[in-house]
Design a protein around this motif. Sequence first.
Motif, PDB file in Angstrom:
ATOM      1  N   ARG A  31       0.677  -1.426   0.051  1.00  0.00           N
ATOM      2  CA  ARG A  31       0.204  -0.206  -0.012  1.00  0.00           C
ATOM      3  C   ARG A  31       1.017   1.118   0.037  1.00  0.00           C
ATOM      4  O   ARG A  31       1.851   1.310   0.977  1.00  0.00           O
ATOM      5  CB  ARG A  31      -1.014  -0.066   1.055  1.00  0.00           C
ATOM      6  CG  ARG A  31      -1.729   1.232   1.304  1.00  0.00           C
ATOM      7  CD  ARG A  31      -2.749   0.986   2.604  1.00  0.00           C
ATOM      8  NE  ARG A  31      -3.683   2.185   2.260  1.00  0.00           N
ATOM      9  CZ  ARG A  31      -4.900   2.099   2.231  1.00  0.00           C
ATOM     10  NH1 ARG A  31      -5.530   1.085   2.007  1.00  0.00           N
ATOM     11  NH2 ARG A  31      -5.714   3.042   2.189  1.00  0.00           N
ATOM     12  N   PRO A  32       0.748   2.293  -0.906  1.00  0.00           N
ATOM     13  CA  PRO A  32       1.216   3.355  -1.028  1.00  0.00           C
ATOM     14  C   PRO A  32       0.936   4.422  -0.005  1.00  0.00           C
ATOM     15  O   PRO A  32      -0.049   4.241   0.536  1.00  0.00           O
ATOM     16  CB  PRO A  32       1.151   3.887  -2.146  1.00  0.00           C
ATOM     17  CG  PRO A  32      -0.088   3.588  -2.758  1.00  0.00           C
ATOM     18  CD  PRO A  32      -0.182   1.907  -2.143  1.00  0.00           C
ATOM     19  N   LEU A  33       1.669   5.334   0.492  1.00  0.00           N
ATOM     20  CA  LEU A  33       1.159   6.525   1.271  1.00  0.00           C
ATOM     21  C   LEU A  33       0.039   6.960   0.811  1.00  0.00           C
ATOM     22  O   LEU A  33      -0.929   7.409   1.626  1.00  0.00           O
ATOM     23  CB  LEU A  33       2.324   7.422   1.428  1.00  0.00           C
ATOM     24  CG  LEU A  33       3.687   7.113   1.965  1.00  0.00           C
ATOM     25  CD1 LEU A  33       4.729   8.154   1.785  1.00  0.00           C
ATOM     26  CD2 LEU A  33       3.561   6.752   3.557  1.00  0.00           C
ATOM     27  N   ARG A  34      -0.266   7.333  -0.512  1.00  0.00           N
ATOM     28  CA  ARG A  34      -1.207   8.092  -1.158  1.00  0.00           C
ATOM     29  C   ARG A  34      -1.335   7.505  -2.786  1.00  0.00           C
ATOM     30  O   ARG A  34      -0.212   7.053  -3.072  1.00  0.00           O
ATOM     31  CB  ARG A  34      -0.991   9.275  -1.110  1.00  0.00           C
ATOM     32  CG  ARG A  34      -2.019  10.217  -1.628  1.00  0.00           C
ATOM     33  CD  ARG A  34      -1.665  11.907  -1.409  1.00  0.00           C
ATOM     34  NE  ARG A  34      -2.364  12.498  -2.107  1.00  0.00           N
ATOM     35  CZ  ARG A  34      -2.087  13.829  -2.401  1.00  0.00           C
ATOM     36  NH1 ARG A  34      -0.867  14.470  -1.632  1.00  0.00           N
ATOM     37  NH2 ARG A  34      -2.667  14.757  -3.229  1.00  0.00           N
ATOM     38  N   ARG A  35      -2.533   7.432  -3.100  1.00  0.00           N
ATOM     39  CA  ARG A  35      -2.916   7.197  -4.738  1.00  0.00           C
ATOM     40  C   ARG A  35      -3.981   7.920  -5.214  1.00  0.00           C
ATOM     41  O   ARG A  35      -4.740   8.151  -4.329  1.00  0.00           O
ATOM     42  CB  ARG A  35      -3.102   5.570  -4.466  1.00  0.00           C
ATOM     43  CG  ARG A  35      -3.476   5.179  -5.968  1.00  0.00           C
ATOM     44  CD  ARG A  35      -3.792   3.570  -6.066  1.00  0.00           C
ATOM     45  NE  ARG A  35      -4.119   3.207  -7.207  1.00  0.00           N
ATOM     46  CZ  ARG A  35      -4.386   2.016  -7.636  1.00  0.00           C
ATOM     47  NH1 ARG A  35      -4.121   1.101  -6.935  1.00  0.00           N
ATOM     48  NH2 ARG A  35      -4.839   1.682  -8.901  1.00  0.00           N
ATOM     49  N   GLU A  36      -3.678   8.594  -6.333  1.00  0.00           N
ATOM     50  CA  GLU A  36      -4.601   9.342  -6.836  1.00  0.00           C
ATOM     51  C   GLU A  36      -4.882   8.718  -8.304  1.00  0.00           C
ATOM     52  O   GLU A  36      -3.685   8.774  -9.024  1.00  0.00           O
ATOM     53  CB  GLU A  36      -4.260  11.058  -6.564  1.00  0.00           C
ATOM     54  CG  GLU A  36      -4.506  11.613  -5.305  1.00  0.00           C
ATOM     55  CD  GLU A  36      -4.741  12.923  -5.128  1.00  0.00           C
ATOM     56  OE1 GLU A  36      -5.366  13.599  -6.129  1.00  0.00           O
ATOM     57  OE2 GLU A  36      -3.682  13.482  -4.751  1.00  0.00           O
ATOM     58  N   THR A  37      -5.942   9.036  -8.818  1.00  0.00           N
ATOM     59  CA  THR A  37      -6.400   8.720 -10.126  1.00  0.00           C
ATOM     60  C   THR A  37      -6.769   9.843 -10.932  1.00  0.00           C
ATOM     61  O   THR A  37      -7.867  10.856 -10.385  1.00  0.00           O
ATOM     62  CB  THR A  37      -7.057   7.665 -10.378  1.00  0.00           C
ATOM     63  OG1 THR A  37      -6.415   6.446  -9.779  1.00  0.00           O
ATOM     64  CG2 THR A  37      -7.219   7.279 -11.913  1.00  0.00           C
ATOM     65  N   PHE A  38      -6.585  10.433 -12.024  1.00  0.00           N
ATOM     66  CA  PHE A  38      -6.821  11.315 -12.746  1.00  0.00           C
ATOM     67  C   PHE A  38      -7.338  11.095 -14.098  1.00  0.00           C
ATOM     68  O   PHE A  38      -6.884  10.291 -14.649  1.00  0.00           O
ATOM     69  CB  PHE A  38      -5.609  12.657 -12.868  1.00  0.00           C
ATOM     70  CG  PHE A  38      -5.208  13.249 -11.621  1.00  0.00           C
ATOM     71  CD1 PHE A  38      -5.841  14.307 -10.941  1.00  0.00           C
ATOM     72  CD2 PHE A  38      -4.097  12.223 -10.834  1.00  0.00           C
ATOM     73  CE1 PHE A  38      -5.132  14.677  -9.745  1.00  0.00           C
ATOM     74  CE2 PHE A  38      -3.464  12.756  -9.574  1.00  0.00           C
ATOM     75  CZ  PHE A  38      -3.958  13.997  -9.136  1.00  0.00           C
ATOM     76  N   ARG A  39      -8.114  12.071 -14.854  1.00  0.00           N
ATOM     77  CA  ARG A  39      -8.474  11.807 -16.161  1.00  0.00           C
ATOM     78  C   ARG A  39      -8.277  13.302 -16.821  1.00  0.00           C
ATOM     79  O   ARG A  39      -8.412  14.281 -16.297  1.00  0.00           O
ATOM     80  CB  ARG A  39      -9.809  11.348 -16.344  1.00  0.00           C
ATOM     81  CG  ARG A  39     -10.916  12.341 -16.399  1.00  0.00           C
ATOM     82  CD  ARG A  39     -12.496  11.886 -16.431  1.00  0.00           C
ATOM     83  NE  ARG A  39     -12.503  10.731 -17.502  1.00  0.00           N
ATOM     84  CZ  ARG A  39     -13.427   9.948 -17.727  1.00  0.00           C
ATOM     85  NH1 ARG A  39     -14.382   9.802 -16.848  1.00  0.00           N
ATOM     86  NH2 ARG A  39     -13.392   9.191 -18.958  1.00  0.00           N
ATOM     87  N   ALA A  40      -7.922  13.013 -18.045  1.00  0.00           N
ATOM     88  CA  ALA A  40      -7.646  14.485 -18.923  1.00  0.00           C
ATOM     89  C   ALA A  40      -8.396  14.260 -20.474  1.00  0.00           C
ATOM     90  O   ALA A  40      -8.758  13.230 -20.931  1.00  0.00           O
ATOM     91  CB  ALA A  40      -6.139  14.624 -19.118  1.00  0.00           C
TER      92      ALA A  40
END
Length: 85
Positions: A31-40
Amino acid sequence: MTVALMWEARAAAGLGDRLLAWAGEQELPERPLRRETFRAPQDRVLVITWWNAPYDADLPELPEPPAELVTRAVHRWRFESMRTD
């Protein structure tokens, strides 16, 4: 030290939602410290994970998606955090 891994893919025409869903379903063995997913625009999907590790650490990354979902190979970058504001 904090290291950020960036994973970016461009979906095949009309498959942006499927690529986004696929990326969100991918589990990492740690598990990472944080994970974010984005779209463009142009059905691009970006996932950034943050890790407490040395820059050259062997860290888990998202795999290549199924070939039918993307127009090209995934782009990957690794960054070292220099400071926080």
